[in-house]
Design an enzyme around this catalytic site. Structure first.
Site, PDB file in Angstrom:
ATOM      1  N   ASN A 127      -1.744   2.623   5.628  1.00  0.00           N
ATOM      2  CA  ASN A 127      -0.752   1.633   5.201  1.00  0.00           C
ATOM      3  C   ASN A 127      -0.268   0.925   6.456  1.00  0.00           C
ATOM      4  O   ASN A 127       0.175   1.586   7.396  1.00  0.00           O
ATOM      5  CB  ASN A 127       0.407   2.354   4.495  1.00  0.00           C
ATOM      6  CG  ASN A 127       1.549   1.417   4.171  1.00  0.00           C
ATOM      7  OD1 ASN A 127       1.380   0.203   4.152  1.00  0.00           O
ATOM      8  ND2 ASN A 127       2.714   1.978   3.911  1.00  0.00           N
ATOM      9  N   GLY A 128      -0.391  -0.386   6.480  1.00  0.00           N
ATOM     10  CA  GLY A 128       0.027  -1.145   7.660  1.00  0.00           C
ATOM     11  C   GLY A 128      -1.019  -2.203   7.972  1.00  0.00           C
ATOM     12  O   GLY A 128      -1.877  -2.493   7.138  1.00  0.00           O
ATOM     13  N   LYS A 145       6.824  -3.755  -4.436  1.00  0.00           N
ATOM     14  CA  LYS A 145       8.216  -3.311  -4.361  1.00  0.00           C
ATOM     15  C   LYS A 145       8.688  -3.202  -2.921  1.00  0.00           C
ATOM     16  O   LYS A 145       9.814  -3.540  -2.604  1.00  0.00           O
ATOM     17  CB  LYS A 145       8.333  -1.948  -5.061  1.00  0.00           C
ATOM     18  CG  LYS A 145       9.724  -1.356  -5.053  1.00  0.00           C
ATOM     19  CD  LYS A 145      10.620  -2.050  -6.046  1.00  0.00           C
ATOM     20  CE  LYS A 145      12.021  -1.506  -6.059  1.00  0.00           C
ATOM     21  NZ  LYS A 145      12.964  -2.476  -6.658  1.00  0.00           N
ATOM     22  N   LYS A 205      15.237 -13.554 -10.335  1.00  0.00           N
ATOM     23  CA  LYS A 205      14.870 -12.582 -11.378  1.00  0.00           C
ATOM     24  C   LYS A 205      14.011 -13.259 -12.430  1.00  0.00           C
ATOM     25  O   LYS A 205      12.993 -12.731 -12.857  1.00  0.00           O
ATOM     26  CB  LYS A 205      16.103 -11.992 -12.071  1.00  0.00           C
ATOM     27  CG  LYS A 205      16.946 -10.980 -11.367  1.00  0.00           C
ATOM     28  CD  LYS A 205      16.310  -9.659 -11.082  1.00  0.00           C
ATOM     29  CE  LYS A 205      15.536  -9.689  -9.806  1.00  0.00           C
ATOM     30  NZ  LYS A 205      16.209  -9.222  -8.607  1.00  0.00           N
ATOM     31  N   CYS A 237       0.825  -1.207   0.000  1.00  0.00           N
ATOM     32  CA  CYS A 237       0.000   0.000   0.000  1.00  0.00           C
ATOM     33  C   CYS A 237       0.862   1.261   0.000  1.00  0.00           C
ATOM     34  O   CYS A 237       1.942   1.283   0.589  1.00  0.00           O
ATOM     35  CB  CYS A 237      -0.866   0.036   1.244  1.00  0.00           C
ATOM     36  SG  CYS A 237      -1.918  -1.398   1.407  1.00  0.00           S
ATOM     37  N   ARG A 264       5.203   0.436  -6.115  1.00  0.00           N
ATOM     38  CA  ARG A 264       5.197  -0.359  -4.886  1.00  0.00           C
ATOM     39  C   ARG A 264       4.322  -1.603  -5.030  1.00  0.00           C
ATOM     40  O   ARG A 264       4.415  -2.518  -4.221  1.00  0.00           O
ATOM     41  CB  ARG A 264       4.666   0.499  -3.727  1.00  0.00           C
ATOM     42  CG  ARG A 264       5.566   1.664  -3.380  1.00  0.00           C
ATOM     43  CD  ARG A 264       4.869   2.642  -2.478  1.00  0.00           C
ATOM     44  NE  ARG A 264       4.656   2.150  -1.141  1.00  0.00           N
ATOM     45  CZ  ARG A 264       5.456   2.376  -0.111  1.00  0.00           C
ATOM     46  NH1 ARG A 264       6.551   3.072  -0.277  1.00  0.00           N
ATOM     47  NH2 ARG A 264       5.180   1.911   1.089  1.00  0.00           N
ATOM     48  N   TRP A 314      -2.716  -2.951  -1.652  1.00  0.00           N
ATOM     49  CA  TRP A 314      -2.182  -4.278  -1.946  1.00  0.00           C
ATOM     50  C   TRP A 314      -2.855  -5.165  -0.910  1.00  0.00           C
ATOM     51  O   TRP A 314      -2.525  -5.114   0.267  1.00  0.00           O
ATOM     52  CB  TRP A 314      -0.669  -4.253  -1.788  1.00  0.00           C
ATOM     53  CG  TRP A 314       0.067  -5.418  -2.339  1.00  0.00           C
ATOM     54  CD1 TRP A 314       0.467  -5.597  -3.627  1.00  0.00           C
ATOM     55  CD2 TRP A 314       0.558  -6.547  -1.612  1.00  0.00           C
ATOM     56  NE1 TRP A 314       1.160  -6.774  -3.746  1.00  0.00           N
ATOM     57  CE2 TRP A 314       1.229  -7.379  -2.532  1.00  0.00           C
ATOM     58  CE3 TRP A 314       0.487  -6.950  -0.278  1.00  0.00           C
ATOM     59  CZ2 TRP A 314       1.819  -8.573  -2.165  1.00  0.00           C
ATOM     60  CZ3 TRP A 314       1.075  -8.137   0.093  1.00  0.00           C
ATOM     61  CH2 TRP A 314       1.732  -8.953  -0.857  1.00  0.00           C
ATOM     62  N   GLU A 369      10.408 -14.205 -11.031  1.00  0.00           N
ATOM     63  CA  GLU A 369       9.505 -13.131 -10.611  1.00  0.00           C
ATOM     64  C   GLU A 369       8.985 -12.288 -11.766  1.00  0.00           C
ATOM     65  O   GLU A 369       7.868 -11.782 -11.695  1.00  0.00           O
ATOM     66  CB  GLU A 369      10.133 -12.249  -9.535  1.00  0.00           C
ATOM     67  CG  GLU A 369      11.223 -11.322 -10.000  1.00  0.00           C
ATOM     68  CD  GLU A 369      11.724 -10.400  -8.888  1.00  0.00           C
ATOM     69  OE1 GLU A 369      10.913  -9.929  -8.086  1.00  0.00           O
ATOM     70  OE2 GLU A 369      12.934 -10.157  -8.845  1.00  0.00           O
ATOM     71  N   HIS A 419      22.089 -34.509  -5.957  1.00  0.00           N
ATOM     72  CA  HIS A 419      21.480 -35.075  -4.751  1.00  0.00           C
ATOM     73  C   HIS A 419      19.958 -35.029  -4.806  1.00  0.00           C
ATOM     74  O   HIS A 419      19.303 -35.046  -3.768  1.00  0.00           O
ATOM     75  CB  HIS A 419      21.992 -34.340  -3.509  1.00  0.00           C
ATOM     76  CG  HIS A 419      23.468 -34.503  -3.304  1.00  0.00           C
ATOM     77  ND1 HIS A 419      24.042 -35.712  -2.982  1.00  0.00           N
ATOM     78  CD2 HIS A 419      24.503 -33.624  -3.437  1.00  0.00           C
ATOM     79  CE1 HIS A 419      25.360 -35.572  -2.898  1.00  0.00           C
ATOM     80  NE2 HIS A 419      25.667 -34.312  -3.184  1.00  0.00           N
ATOM     81  N   GLU A 448      20.051 -15.576  -7.264  1.00  0.00           N
ATOM     82  CA  GLU A 448      19.528 -14.279  -7.694  1.00  0.00           C
ATOM     83  C   GLU A 448      19.066 -14.345  -9.163  1.00  0.00           C
ATOM     84  O   GLU A 448      18.023 -13.796  -9.514  1.00  0.00           O
ATOM     85  CB  GLU A 448      20.607 -13.194  -7.488  1.00  0.00           C
ATOM     86  CG  GLU A 448      20.256 -11.807  -7.969  1.00  0.00           C
ATOM     87  CD  GLU A 448      18.987 -11.221  -7.361  1.00  0.00           C
ATOM     88  OE1 GLU A 448      18.470 -11.768  -6.385  1.00  0.00           O
ATOM     89  OE2 GLU A 448      18.488 -10.222  -7.915  1.00  0.00           O
TER      90      GLU A 448
HETATM   91  C1  F6R Z   1      13.421  -9.120  -5.982  1.00  0.00           C
HETATM   92  C2  F6R Z   1      13.148  -8.086  -5.005  1.00  0.00           C
HETATM   93  C3  F6R Z   1      12.820  -8.504  -3.614  1.00  0.00           C
HETATM   94  C4  F6R Z   1      13.492  -7.549  -2.602  1.00  0.00           C
HETATM   95  C5  F6R Z   1      13.012  -7.885  -1.187  1.00  0.00           C
HETATM   96  C6  F6R Z   1      13.722  -7.047  -0.142  1.00  0.00           C
HETATM   97  O1  F6R Z   1      13.741  -8.578  -7.229  1.00  0.00           O
HETATM   98  O2  F6R Z   1      13.171  -6.927  -5.298  1.00  0.00           O
HETATM   99  O3  F6R Z   1      13.174  -9.822  -3.369  1.00  0.00           O
HETATM  100  O4  F6R Z   1      14.860  -7.686  -2.712  1.00  0.00           O
HETATM  101  O5  F6R Z   1      11.638  -7.671  -1.093  1.00  0.00           O
HETATM  102  O6  F6R Z   1      13.525  -5.686  -0.373  1.00  0.00           O
HETATM  103  P1  F6R Z   1      14.462  -4.589   0.270  1.00  0.00           P
HETATM  104  O7  F6R Z   1      15.800  -4.734  -0.308  1.00  0.00           O
HETATM  105  O8  F6R Z   1      13.802  -3.301  -0.074  1.00  0.00           O
HETATM  106  O9  F6R Z   1      14.477  -4.851   1.747  1.00  0.00           O
END
Ligand code: F6R
Length: 579
Positions: A97-98, A574, A456, A2, A27, A71, A459, A475, A452
């Site tokens: 928000n929360g 985000k 990517k 949110c 976000r 959200w 997601e 394994h 990682e």
């Molecule tokens: C993946 C991604 C998330 C963030 C995670 C932590 O591309 O962006 O996995 O890395 O939500 O977010 P921060 O770094 O803002 O604590």
């Protein structure tokens, strides 16, 4: 997650709010809404995305209002559950928000007293609680009910016939933007950038009484001063700048953001903290967790220092014995799980350091010291430039501790990143785009790099991907290898080269197509794999950076080939501000 925005001043509030909500879109959200105040409260809310002509479509007018991108957490995404929420009389409206953790109990009590609820949200209880206290003094009514809320909130409240906004914060971010006879409020600074560079970060427990000419902040019933800070980002940083997606722009910005983070260096307080540490624990989530793991692989042997990496989401429930320096790594600085872990470290009297991209974010307010990355705003949901900037920040910690071990490398690493931005990867993209599953494998520091790469890929392209330590494949996961399951294998010169090459042969023997990332000119490797992607043959750290960037591009182009919504992948936010 949110996002909230508020405005009071001389401009048309609807335009400012819609523009602000669009800036918060990154976000992640499923519905949105806004309310303006005049002799009555007018509300407009909708499930779905904000369209270009939305401001006109709302039919709202006024010089003050509040807005929200939702959200969903409590109740499915629909028009009714979207914020703002109002009380029974429709005279009070608020955005939140929360999460209000004790909302069920509060709701039962309020219903018992005759209140009628329209939504399934936790938020609506706040509106009804205020209704019971409100007699024309909105600040007093909001202040009176806040102690009854358990959980996290950033709220903005308006009431009919009252030209003010009352804002309150507890464990959810809230920043005020101070203009000329106008005040803005938002979850983060992005909606403020085009109007003002002067911001005030509210602290947990603050309540602000906001009119166009004045904002007054109270803590514990007493008026308090919070400093006005200047934002270092500008509005151009938040534009796509001719790129098809924010994500691509941000991938291409990495040479600069890496370089800027190195150039900013670390201050003496941070340096001293690092020098004094006899153990380091890093707490982080998602991509930031992967960065922390890369750091562990590189720094532990060099610095001869025990380094532990913990997921923020697990840490709170299974806290290991803690001692030494605790570093929270978070792009947004607002990730609830990372914040919870950081608070626990503080409670155990550990020295704490925040590594974040966002000035004034919650982690910076909790940690003893902050090391700010210089990546600029990251709008694409998938972390890209923040990942490499985090590595830049973390490598300076290695430098501080180990006689500038990476000094020479860090000064030219950005040039190698530039080089791989234009490497040809079309064949690999085509193979991944037609796959249902893709494995990413590597050894040593390339294991977290593989994780990682897989994160990517899954997601943003929704192709199922797993990152594995290459030696672990035999394994269990070998059972999944087929001619339709590509494996992206990282195999560069060094102690793991020959064992990686053997692993690749084992994969080939199971008829899995292999895309290998190796160094320029490695003909032997190129011959045994299906697709070879060369990266510059330089220092291990630079290999990590260039391979990571190449994997970002592989995920990006695969997602584009599958016509995914690259910047706003489904179900993701985000800034993950709930635990
Ligand atoms: C993946 C991604 C998330 C963030 C995670 C932590 O591309 O962006 O996995 O890395 O939500 O977010 P921060 O770094 O803002 O604590």
């Amino acid at each position: 997650m949110c996002g909230i925005v508020g405005y009071i001043g001389r401009r048309d509030a609807t335009g400012v709010l819609i523009q602000g909500l669009k800036r918060l879109e990154y976000r992640g959200y499923d519905s949105f809404g806004l309310a303006t105040v005049g002799s009555a409260i007018e509300v407009y809310k909708k499930v779905g995305r904000i369209s270009d002509g939305e401001a006109g479509a709302t039919g709202l007018a006024g010089y003050a209002g509040i807005g929200h991108t939702r959200w969903a957490t409590h109740g499915e995404p629909n028009d009714i559950n979207a914020h703002p929420h109002t009380d029974c009389t429709g005279r009070i409206a608020l955005v939140h928000n929360g999460v209000i953790e004790n909302y069920s109990e509060l709701k039962r009590q309020l219903e018992g007293r005759g209140h009628v609820f329209r939504s399934e949200t936790d938020t609506e209880v706040i509106a009804h609680l205020i209704e019971e206290q409100y007699d024309g003094d909105l600040l007093a009514a909001v202040s009176a009910i806040l102690p009854r809320l358990e959980g996290s909130y950033a709220v903005l409240v308006i009431a009919a016939d009252t030209q003010k906004i009352v804002a309150a914060r507890n464990a959810s971010p809230l920043v005020l933007g101070v203009g000329d006879a106008e005040v803005f409020a938002a979850s983060d600074m992005t909606p403020l950038l085009e109007y003002t560079e002067r911001v005030v970060y509210l602290e947990d427990g603050d309540v602000a009484d906001i009119t166009p000419d004045r904002y007054t902040i109270y803590y514990d019933g007493r008026e308090v001063e919070r400093p006005i800070e200047l934002i270092s980002w500008c509005v151009e940083d938040t534009r796509k700048g001719g790129f098809a997606h924010y994500m691509l722009k941000e991938i291409f910005e990495q040479p600069q953001s890496f370089y800027e983070t190195i150039r900013a260096g670390i201050d003496d307080h941070v340096r001293q903290m690092v020098m004094e540490a006899d153990e380091i624990t890093l707490v982080a989530c998602g991509t930031s967790y992967h960065t922390a793991l890369v750091f562990k692989y590189l720094a532990e042997p060099l610095c001869n220092l025990p380094i532990r990496v913990e997921m923020g989401s697990e840490f709170k429930y299974f806290t290991p014995p803690l001692h030494g320096l605790v570093i929270a790594v978070s792009q947004s600085g607002e990730t609830a799980d990372t914040i919870a872990a950081l608070k626990m470290a503080k409670a155990r009297n550990c020295p704490t350091l925040a590594i974040t991209n966002v000035q004034g974010s919650t982690v910076t307010r909790i940690a003893d010291e902050t090391l700010l990355m210089r990546a600029g705003p990251e709008i694409g949901v998938a972390a890209t430039k923040s990942y490499t900037a985090q590595l830049a920040a973390l490598m300076q910690i290695v430098n501080a501790r180990c006689d500038d071990a990476f000094d020479d490398v860090l000064s030219h690493a950005h040039l190698a990143i530039s080089e791989v931005l234009i490497r040809e990867i079309r064949e690999a993209v085509a193979l991944c785009a037609k796959a249902e599953h893709v494995f990413f494998v590597g050894r040593g520091p390339f294991y977290p790099v593989s994780m990682e790469g897989a994160l990517k890929m899954k997601e943003i392209s929704y192709v199922h991907a797993e990152g594995y330590a290459a030696g672990e494949l035999k394994h269990g996961p070998f059972a999944l290898l087929t001619p339709e399951t590509p494996v992206v294998a990282i195999c560069t010169p060094g102690p793991t080269y020959s064992v990686m090459a053997s692993n690749i042969k084992e994969m080939k023997a199971r008829r899995a197509p292999v895309i290998a990332l190796g160094v320029d000119g490695d003909k032997e490797l190129a011959e045994i794999v299906d697709i070879f992607i060369p990266i510059p043959n330089t220092h291990l750290l630079v290999q990590i950076l260039t391979i990571s960037v190449t994997l970002q591009l592989l995920a990006y182009h695969t997602a584009c080939a599958l016509q995914r919504d690259v910047d706003k992948p489904r179900n993701l936010a985000k800034s993950v501000t709930v635990e």
